[in-house]
Design an enzyme around this catalytic site. Sequence first.
Site, PDB file in Angstrom:
ATOM      1  N   ASP A   1       0.809  -1.212   0.000  1.00  0.00           N
ATOM      2  CA  ASP A   1       0.000   0.000   0.000  1.00  0.00           C
ATOM      3  C   ASP A   1       0.843   1.263   0.000  1.00  0.00           C
ATOM      4  O   ASP A   1       2.050   1.239   0.263  1.00  0.00           O
ATOM      5  CB  ASP A   1      -0.944   0.009   1.203  1.00  0.00           C
ATOM      6  CG  ASP A   1      -0.206  -0.057   2.539  1.00  0.00           C
ATOM      7  OD1 ASP A   1       0.802  -0.794   2.631  1.00  0.00           O
ATOM      8  OD2 ASP A   1      -0.625   0.627   3.492  1.00  0.00           O
TER       9      ASP A   1
ATOM     10  N   GLU B   1       0.221  -1.457   5.578  1.00  0.00           N
ATOM     11  CA  GLU B   1       1.285  -1.025   6.485  1.00  0.00           C
ATOM     12  C   GLU B   1       1.052   0.399   6.955  1.00  0.00           C
ATOM     13  O   GLU B   1       1.269   0.730   8.121  1.00  0.00           O
ATOM     14  CB  GLU B   1       2.639  -1.143   5.768  1.00  0.00           C
ATOM     15  CG  GLU B   1       3.849  -0.885   6.657  1.00  0.00           C
ATOM     16  CD  GLU B   1       4.315   0.568   6.669  1.00  0.00           C
ATOM     17  OE1 GLU B   1       5.223   0.900   7.445  1.00  0.00           O
ATOM     18  OE2 GLU B   1       3.761   1.387   5.886  1.00  0.00           O
TER      19      GLU B   1
END
Length: 480
Positions: A75, A142
């Site tokens: 991400d 994350e």
Amino acid sequence: MKHLEPQAVFSAFLDICRIPRESGKEEQIGAYLQDFAQTRGLEHRTDQVGNIVIVKPATAGMEQSPMVVLQSHMDMVCEKNEDSLHDFSKDPIHVYEEDGWLKAKDTTLGADCGIGMALQLALLDSQEAVHGALECLFTVSEETGLDGARALKPGFITGDILLNLDSEDEGEIFIGCAGGIDTTARFAYATEAVPNGALAFKVSVSGATGGHSGDEIHKDLANANQLLARFLWKAQQQYTFGIAHIRGGNKRNAIPREAWATCTLSPADQDGFIGLFQQFASECRAEYLHTDPELKPEITSTLLPDRLIDADTCCRLVAALYACPHGVLAMSKEIPGLVETSTNLASVKMDKEGEIRIGTSQRSSVNTARYNAASRIEALFCLAGAKVTHESEYPGWAPNTHSPTLQKAIAAYRRLFDREPAVKAIHAGLECGIFLDAFPQLDMISFGPTLRGVHAPGERLEVASVQKCWDFLLEILETI
């Protein structure tokens, strides 16, 4: 951009930049990774939250080398300028090169951690690289709480050595990081009528540099939420006015660049209110001339709102925002120059259900200091009548200067570049601390090419540093 070297790494990175991958919405990048593995005949597996491992066998002659895990996250922080029409759910990142750096038009670049992913994919595709067996681990979410790392189960990876590719300074090897916790304050509010004859103004602070709330918290960058609260507090001491809307910042791990409020006031106070804001704007530009040269405080007339936040809540909200600390709380006593403890006044969000949410995050390499910082923020907002919760806590990663992998990495860097790499801990959060809970055998280091301004538009990746990072990665793998 076919002239960029190493071509395999940059080609993979540009492919990644075309794929939407906002935190919590990694389905498309996950499908891309699975297809990448399938078309190359590589073993791969996916867990219940979407983490992916792609396995590559050892090259000939390296079968006895230890299994190495390479790790990055899928991400990215999706931030854009206020006037940008970019839609992160479908639009590709518009990447361009300027003065030796890759940048994105009006948005974050996503090199955090897209370039780490690209290094892994280039290695999986390489026929020339020499290495033992590899597990390339790609984690989800994350940036919003290290959720993918938290969900890893024993056995999902099997290596004893992990190379995290989520650091942002070429020539530096990281062996520790801060832990963190998010603290959210919620103000319940009622509404009241707009006084007859009132005027409405939008007061805003934009153009701040912004950046990563871990890596750049020590740079005394302007916090748009804090500056807006500073003006509103000062105005409250001199004028009676209402606030209809207020908003600032977005992500917990980004220093807010923009904030605004819609205010109503009596025509009799118009000139004084505007004059006070102009004085405030002049002060801000002077104070942040060197760190935030594009800072833009503005006041403009706007349409009258339908309703206002009730006066009592408005007063308590402004006072709490103004009092809320932001920045470095303590420096490390053990590692010179390392921020030990910090807090970020990250976001102010208002919904139509009668709630205003204040998002903050606290980081520290000392657990007790992290809890203390979060408790102080809680106490402040409790005094202002808000309800406070803590979430998304993650542990720090304690440095191990005796790590065998570290010693081999230092020797590899020295051979390649004839100089010593810097060995450091980082104030930002990495997934490494969480990995140790499920995989206590791991010996880990973190490194990467040079990035600047991550988590904000203006994020950039130094082209030349990618080649050095690639060479370093190949040298480590060949000699482990």
